[in-house]
Design an enzyme around this catalytic site. Structure first.
Site, PDB file in Angstrom:
ATOM      1  N   GLU A   1       0.835  -1.206   0.000  1.00 30.56           N
ATOM      2  CA  GLU A   1       0.000   0.000   0.000  1.00 30.56           C
ATOM      3  C   GLU A   1       0.872   1.260   0.000  1.00 30.56           C
ATOM      4  O   GLU A   1       0.413   2.344  -0.323  1.00 30.56           O
ATOM      5  CB  GLU A   1      -0.909   0.029   1.237  1.00 30.56           C
ATOM      6  CG  GLU A   1      -1.922  -1.114   1.274  1.00 30.56           C
ATOM      7  CD  GLU A   1      -2.567  -1.288   2.643  1.00 30.56           C
ATOM      8  OE1 GLU A   1      -3.702  -1.762   2.678  1.00 30.56           O
ATOM      9  OE2 GLU A   1      -1.946  -0.975   3.684  1.00 30.56           O
TER      10      GLU A   1
ATOM     11  N   ASP B   1     -12.431  -5.446  -1.245  1.00 31.09           N
ATOM     12  CA  ASP B   1     -13.282  -6.635  -1.216  1.00 31.09           C
ATOM     13  C   ASP B   1     -14.560  -6.249  -0.494  1.00 31.09           C
ATOM     14  O   ASP B   1     -14.667  -5.160   0.064  1.00 31.09           O
ATOM     15  CB  ASP B   1     -12.550  -7.777  -0.477  1.00 31.09           C
ATOM     16  CG  ASP B   1     -12.210  -7.397   0.957  1.00 31.09           C
ATOM     17  OD1 ASP B   1     -13.068  -7.604   1.834  1.00 31.09           O
ATOM     18  OD2 ASP B   1     -11.126  -6.832   1.208  1.00 31.09           O
TER      19      ASP B   1
HETATM   20  N1  ADE Z   1      -9.000  -5.022   4.967  1.00 32.55           N
HETATM   21  C1  ADE Z   1      -9.374  -5.224   3.677  1.00 32.55           C
HETATM   22  N2  ADE Z   1     -10.382  -6.097   3.600  1.00 32.55           N
HETATM   23  C2  ADE Z   1     -10.672  -6.471   4.868  1.00 32.55           C
HETATM   24  C3  ADE Z   1     -11.608  -7.353   5.448  1.00 32.55           C
HETATM   25  N3  ADE Z   1     -12.451  -8.044   4.687  1.00 32.55           N
HETATM   26  N4  ADE Z   1     -11.606  -7.500   6.797  1.00 32.55           N
HETATM   27  C4  ADE Z   1     -10.740  -6.809   7.564  1.00 32.55           C
HETATM   28  N5  ADE Z   1      -9.830  -5.968   7.074  1.00 32.55           N
HETATM   29  C5  ADE Z   1      -9.793  -5.793   5.731  1.00 32.55           C
END
Ligand code: ADE
Length: 268
Positions: free
Chosen positions: A23, A231
């Site tokens: 990142e 996500d």
């Molecule tokens: N960072 C990116 N996606 C995540 C997720 N699904 N749960 C926790 N932290 C995250």
């Protein structure tokens, strides 16, 4: 015990914090006069971006690692403000992969000292939601919106919003943090439902922001955070997350942070 003197950094230095090296990658590449300082098992990059003094740091993953890094930024480096950039899972309706969420405030979704204290309240603080700095957050939101509406984002074939056939949006609101990668539809629905029932409309989930917000509150340090949605914190989160982190996250961070620094006094 490491008793070395604190390294000097320029006054009004902005710390830019990310959880993962992927990142942060593009920002380190763009740094002018970069210098690496190692302390407490962490690497800190000092230099300038667009004329502004910055310190790039990795929080590590999870609330404890993030709180340690934030404390070092305040105590040892004496930075003027902290800006977090990274990725998060989308929880709110309409918060899609490729969108950006700028935090208005943070809550620890795994904090629960009930029945002694109300669920999610941080004992000793009298509140569950730790606010971000309003002025810095407004600037960050403007930088994020400007990037998403620029040609750069719109024509980038790696932008997942394009693959998903929607225009990427910038959102502003509540982000929650906890020491869990949320990777089932059942868990994300339960989180959204429980928080929503208590009046907490959550947009996204990640693993560090609330810890940094709490440390910044302790030190009176302005804090703002931007998270790109990698996500949907559902059954395919474990597939979407690594792909996004590898291919997209750092480009979003670069453009948004550079937009923010350009808008700050002294930026160019
Ligand atoms: N960072 C990116 N996606 C995540 C997720 N699904 N749960 C926790 N932290 C995250």
């Amino acid at each position: 015990l490491n008793a070395s003197p604190s390294p000097t950094i320029l006054p009004m230095t902005t710390a830019i914090l990310s959880a993962l090296p992927e990142e942060q990658g593009g920002l380190v590449q763009a740094l002018q006069a970069p210098e690496c300082i190692t302390h407490a098992g962490r690497s800190f990059w000092r230099g300038r971006l667009l004329g502004q003094p910055v310190l790039l740091a990795l929080s590590g993953v999870g609330k404890v690692a993030a709180a340690t890094t934030a404390t070092l930024l305040a105590e040892r480096f004496g930075v003027a403000r902290i800006v977090f950039t990274g990725v998060a899972g989308g929880l709110g309706d309409g918060v899609q992969v490729g969108d950006v969420v700028v935090a208005q405030d943070f809550l620890q979704h795994d904090m629960d000292a009930s029945p002694i204290f109300p669920r999610w309240e941080v004992p000793g603080y009298g509140l569950a939601r730790m606010p971000c700095d309003a002025a810095l957050t407004t600037m960050l939101f403007e930088a994020a919106s400007a990037y998403l509406t620029s040609d750069r984002a719109g024509f980038d074939p790696n932008n997942p919003a394009i693959a998903h056939r929607h225009a990427a949006c910038a959102h502003q609101g509540l982000i929650v943090s906890g020491d869990r990668f949320v990777s089932t539809s059942a868990e994300s629905a339960a989180l959204r439902q429980a928080l929503g029932a208590a009046g907490h409309q959550v947009l996204a989930v990640e693993m560090e922001g609330a810890a940094v917000a709490q440390v910044c509150r302790d030190y009176g340090l302005p804090f703002a955070a931007v998270r790109t949605i990698s996500d949907r914190a559902d059954d395919s989160a474990h597939v979407d997350f690594p792909h996004f982190v590898r291919h997209v996250a750092s480009r979003y961070a670069d453009h948004i942070i550079q937009g923010l620094l350009r808008a700050m006094p002294g930026g160019r």
